[in-house]
Design a protein around this motif. Sequence first.
Motif, PDB file in Angstrom:
ATOM      1  N   ASP A 132      43.956  46.408  37.477  1.00  0.00           N
ATOM      2  CA  ASP A 132      44.657  47.053  38.595  1.00  0.00           C
ATOM      3  C   ASP A 132      45.155  48.439  38.180  1.00  0.00           C
ATOM      4  N   ASP A 133      45.909  49.099  39.054  1.00  0.00           N
ATOM      5  CA  ASP A 133      46.301  50.495  38.817  1.00  0.00           C
ATOM      6  C   ASP A 133      47.359  50.647  37.726  1.00  0.00           C
ATOM      7  N   MET A 134      47.931  49.536  37.248  1.00  0.00           N
ATOM      8  CA  MET A 134      48.874  49.608  36.120  1.00  0.00           C
ATOM      9  C   MET A 134      48.235  49.134  34.819  1.00  0.00           C
ATOM     10  N   GLY A 135      46.908  48.956  34.856  1.00  0.00           N
ATOM     11  CA  GLY A 135      46.204  48.565  33.639  1.00  0.00           C
ATOM     12  C   GLY A 135      46.259  47.074  33.353  1.00  0.00           C
ATOM     13  N   ASN A 136      46.874  46.298  34.250  1.00  0.00           N
ATOM     14  CA  ASN A 136      46.888  44.847  34.058  1.00  0.00           C
ATOM     15  C   ASN A 136      45.468  44.322  34.219  1.00  0.00           C
ATOM     16  N   ILE A 137      45.074  43.420  33.327  1.00  0.00           N
ATOM     17  CA  ILE A 137      43.705  42.896  33.324  1.00  0.00           C
ATOM     18  C   ILE A 137      43.698  41.478  33.905  1.00  0.00           C
ATOM     19  N   TYR A 138      42.747  41.202  34.813  1.00  0.00           N
ATOM     20  CA  TYR A 138      42.636  39.877  35.428  1.00  0.00           C
ATOM     21  C   TYR A 138      41.239  39.330  35.198  1.00  0.00           C
ATOM     22  N   ALA A 139      41.170  38.068  34.745  1.00  0.00           N
ATOM     23  CA  ALA A 139      39.880  37.367  34.641  1.00  0.00           C
ATOM     24  C   ALA A 139      39.950  36.183  35.613  1.00  0.00           C
ATOM     25  N   VAL A 140      38.987  36.099  36.527  1.00  0.00           N
ATOM     26  CA  VAL A 140      39.056  35.087  37.586  1.00  0.00           C
ATOM     27  C   VAL A 140      37.899  34.088  37.494  1.00  0.00           C
ATOM     28  N   LYS A 141      38.229  32.795  37.498  1.00  0.00           N
ATOM     29  CA  LYS A 141      37.201  31.747  37.630  1.00  0.00           C
ATOM     30  C   LYS A 141      37.232  31.282  39.090  1.00  0.00           C
ATOM     31  N   ARG A 142      36.139  31.511  39.806  1.00  0.00           N
ATOM     32  CA  ARG A 142      36.122  31.227  41.239  1.00  0.00           C
ATOM     33  C   ARG A 142      36.357  29.751  41.541  1.00  0.00           C
ATOM     34  N   GLY A 143      36.919  29.497  42.721  1.00  0.00           N
ATOM     35  CA  GLY A 143      37.052  28.120  43.175  1.00  0.00           C
ATOM     36  C   GLY A 143      35.948  27.799  44.167  1.00  0.00           C
ATOM     37  N   THR A 144      35.915  26.573  44.629  1.00  0.00           N
ATOM     38  CA  THR A 144      34.858  26.187  45.607  1.00  0.00           C
ATOM     39  C   THR A 144      35.175  26.787  46.969  1.00  0.00           C
ATOM     40  N   GLU A 145      36.445  27.141  47.195  1.00  0.00           N
ATOM     41  CA  GLU A 145      36.821  27.758  48.463  1.00  0.00           C
ATOM     42  C   GLU A 145      37.432  29.121  48.212  1.00  0.00           C
ATOM     43  N   ASP A 146      37.311  30.018  49.185  1.00  0.00           N
ATOM     44  CA  ASP A 146      37.819  31.375  49.052  1.00  0.00           C
ATOM     45  C   ASP A 146      39.299  31.405  49.461  1.00  0.00           C
ATOM     46  N   LEU A 147      40.152  30.939  48.532  1.00  0.00           N
ATOM     47  CA  LEU A 147      41.594  30.834  48.801  1.00  0.00           C
ATOM     48  C   LEU A 147      42.371  31.517  47.682  1.00  0.00           C
ATOM     49  N   PRO A 148      43.649  31.798  47.918  1.00  0.00           N
ATOM     50  CA  PRO A 148      44.475  32.226  46.786  1.00  0.00           C
ATOM     51  C   PRO A 148      44.644  31.074  45.806  1.00  0.00           C
ATOM     52  N   GLY A 149      44.884  31.403  44.542  1.00  0.00           N
ATOM     53  CA  GLY A 149      45.019  30.341  43.537  1.00  0.00           C
ATOM     54  C   GLY A 149      46.054  30.675  42.479  1.00  0.00           C
ATOM     55  N   PRO A 150      46.247  29.755  41.555  1.00  0.00           N
ATOM     56  CA  PRO A 150      47.238  29.967  40.490  1.00  0.00           C
ATOM     57  C   PRO A 150      46.758  30.996  39.438  1.00  0.00           C
ATOM     58  N   ALA A 151      47.718  31.650  38.806  1.00  0.00           N
ATOM     59  CA  ALA A 151      47.410  32.588  37.720  1.00  0.00           C
ATOM     60  C   ALA A 151      48.271  32.228  36.510  1.00  0.00           C
ATOM     61  N   MET A 152      47.816  32.623  35.354  1.00  0.00           N
ATOM     62  CA  MET A 152      48.567  32.381  34.110  1.00  0.00           C
ATOM     63  C   MET A 152      48.299  33.565  33.189  1.00  0.00           C
ATOM     64  N   GLY A 153      49.209  33.808  32.255  1.00  0.00           N
ATOM     65  CA  GLY A 153      48.968  34.914  31.336  1.00  0.00           C
ATOM     66  C   GLY A 153      50.206  35.300  30.569  1.00  0.00           C
ATOM     67  N   SER A 154      50.110  36.450  29.917  1.00  0.00           N
ATOM     68  CA  SER A 154      51.211  37.006  29.136  1.00  0.00           C
ATOM     69  C   SER A 154      50.814  38.428  28.728  1.00  0.00           C
ATOM     70  N   HIS A 155      51.329  38.917  27.611  1.00  0.00           N
ATOM     71  CA  HIS A 155      51.034  40.297  27.210  1.00  0.00           C
ATOM     72  C   HIS A 155      50.369  40.355  25.839  1.00  0.00           C
ATOM     73  N   ALA A 156      49.643  41.451  25.591  1.00  0.00           N
ATOM     74  CA  ALA A 156      48.905  41.593  24.326  1.00  0.00           C
ATOM     75  C   ALA A 156      49.549  42.618  23.401  1.00  0.00           C
ATOM     76  N   ASP A 157      50.618  43.302  23.866  1.00  0.00           N
ATOM     77  CA  ASP A 157      51.257  44.292  22.991  1.00  0.00           C
ATOM     78  C   ASP A 157      52.349  43.624  22.159  1.00  0.00           C
ATOM     79  N   SER A 158      52.701  44.245  21.061  1.00  0.00           N
ATOM     80  CA  SER A 158      53.714  43.699  20.148  1.00  0.00           C
ATOM     81  C   SER A 158      54.758  44.777  19.858  1.00  0.00           C
ATOM     82  N   VAL A 159      55.809  44.364  19.144  1.00  0.00           N
ATOM     83  CA  VAL A 159      56.772  45.342  18.629  1.00  0.00           C
ATOM     84  C   VAL A 159      56.210  45.907  17.326  1.00  0.00           C
ATOM     85  N   VAL A 160      56.935  46.795  16.673  1.00  0.00           N
ATOM     86  CA  VAL A 160      56.524  47.327  15.377  1.00  0.00           C
ATOM     87  C   VAL A 160      56.761  46.264  14.317  1.00  0.00           C
TER      88      VAL A 160
END
Lengths: 406, 406
Positions: free
Chosen positions: A57-85
């Motif tokens: 998306d426009d903020m650089g967030n990355i989405y990987a989608v596994k399609r469902g059998t129906e064209d509906l909204p669905g659940p999402a899960m995730g977190s972040h890949a950056d760390s502190v120093v």
Amino acid sequence: MRRTSKERLTEKLACFGRFGADERGGITRLSLSPAALEACGEFRRRCECLGLAVRCDDMGNIYAVKRGTEDLPGPAMGSHADSVVNGGNYDGMLGVLAALEVLETMVLDGISTRRPVSAVIWTNEEGVRFPPAMMSSGVLTGKFDKAAVLDVRDADGVSFGEALSAAGRQGDKAARLGPESCTAYLELHIEQGPVLYESGESIGVVQGVVGMCNYTVSVFGRAGHAGSTPMPRRRDALYAAAGIIRRLHDDLGSIAGGPLFTFGHIECRPNMHTIIPEEVSFSLDARHRDPDVVRRVVEVITSLPKESDGCRVEYREEWARRSTLFDPALTALVKRNADALGYAGRFMFSGPGHDAQYVQDMLPAAMIFVPSIGGLSHCPDEKTSLDDCRNGTDVLLNTVLELADT
Amino acid sequence: MRRTSKERLTEKLACFGRFGADERGGITRLSLSPAALEACGEFRRRCECLGLAVRCDDMGNIYAVKRGTEDLPGPAMGSHADSVVNGGNYDGMLGVLAALEVLETMVLDGISTRRPVSAVIWTNEEGVRFPPAMMSSGVLTGKFDKAAVLDVRDADGVSFGEALSAAGRQGDKAARLGPESCTAYLELHIEQGPVLYESGESIGVVQGVVGMCNYTVSVFGRAGHAGSTPMPRRRDALYAAAGIIRRLHDDLGSIAGGPLFTFGHIECRPNMHTIIPEEVSFSLDARHRDPDVVRRVVEVITSLPKESDGCRVEYREEWARRSTLFDPALTALVKRNADALGYAGRFMFSGPGHDAQYVQDMLPAAMIFVPSIGGLSHCPDEKTSLDDCRNGTDVLLNTVLELADT
């Protein structure tokens, strides 16, 4: 109940742990740094190998989608890949790899669902290179102004917007996660504290995130030469600041309810051994789930004396965050699945902030905590046992599958 | 008695005050920086206009020589042209310009002497860009190893040796000031303290430089997340360091004789507002003319507890300097001339270190102090009245002339 693979998860943690491995044995993977881009690239590559559609998306967030059998909204899960120093490889990254493992399990075990299931990587959660923390989920949920955060610059003067486009991560605003495409958001994360580790429980069902406030206290003295300024007429900003830190620590420590508070950052000017400190500033971070306790913390700070040891004292609120409550039905579902899987778990609150708490403002969200060995986090020794990583991922899998079929 | 020109001195201070003038109203003229090279270049140019021979030794020290009627060793005078960050225009520079004014007076008033008279600019007295302080006089008098200091690097990784040759300042070792070419060394300097200013006296006759010691105290705690580490099990290095600074300050303050001591530099790791400080180090600078008092300071430091607030405590002596006594006959001569000129003066010690104290190890040296308004130094408000600048320069002139004709 379905299970994920500890072996595959082990491989993922080992592989992604190479991105940003630093010379001090920790991980330094600042947002949009080469190391972070490598990690996100490897995530994309693996998702594409699984036949998943990947978008940005426009903020650089990355989405990987596994399609469902129906064209509906669905659940999402995730977190972040950056760390502190010089941090660890579990904070954020474990949630990303757990989401990847869930999708991989679905593909390899041939699990199809009615609704689509998405994995997301949030850009710049730590906010170390580009403050504030949780920047991108904050923009999606209207906490921060997009134009303003795109203009935030790192220590080298590079703006977040410049870093985004240099990385080719400025995608389409329409790709953003939101209520129209998403029914619920789940984030698996390490606890970053000792509660689960010491209780021997494997799963923390996070009911919410504690409220907090963040202040900068500045002490103004007078510079002078260390070798010629008589002691009686000195106005030493560091001596005064040290006294204030001790007093604040003791006063805040006596507040009923026991808030967590930390003086983590200190700056001294001119900070030369032959010159009496002229100005010292330090940060105060305080947190508690009960707004009344946070209010008492603020009372202690706002009653700081205007002068101390001959130095002028000022304080400034940098920001504050109210307590967040996650979706009760969703947290109950997470707990049910942990129980059904036979993993000891408990309800608890999160002290640290997470993207999930911003997402909760636009759709049902919840978090799954797994133990941090020794309660350590944001340091090279940050670690979670592979069994606990797998157990948490199992809970995530079964919860997401249930959400994807209702 | 001869007199110098307040008008000419005023012009010199105004002109040289432009070199390194910074945006905060002070002077930032680090050693061998463009600003310092401009100042030294202007000094050379003015000396050459006066028909003086100018040379440079292998440490970049600059010498301007007015020949005597006989080929003998003679007196030298001078100071340094470098400053601290955001310092003033009098520390060091006044001594350089006073020496220039003395030579200019001799030329313009047609004063010839039996012995030659030299002015010297010492390279890198402050030691801010390239530690240690008083580097070049230290090398000439065997305090520091030349090869080692040539290899000292600044924050940008540039070595002192590289900066020297880039500036074309690596002259001939034979040009060094020493007993064979020099009979005595005089340095005029601002007091950098309030004694003369408050007593209303114009001249300080410096009998010596106080002894000092410099320590680094390090406190080792344990990092952890500010939002999740319970207070009771924290090992907060900043909280512990603040307590140690307060206790040391109070213990050192109770030492009879009243040593000056300063905690001027502090460093915190990782120094992030969301992380409990893991390691905090701070400097301790302590000074007194009486070696017994310095010894008691060391006793206080070396009796620091090994542990404080759950953190490990270590201390390390960075360096120590014994008290220096200047040449009694030379200081007496300075006092006689101050009296003969009718300027109120007193004998006193210097707290700050100066090149003259190293020179004293190879030939008779002495210093002339002039008042610092408000006792301020190493800051933009550092100032000395033009009358006091002129009075000190008059004492310097007459003392040098007497030395040059004996």
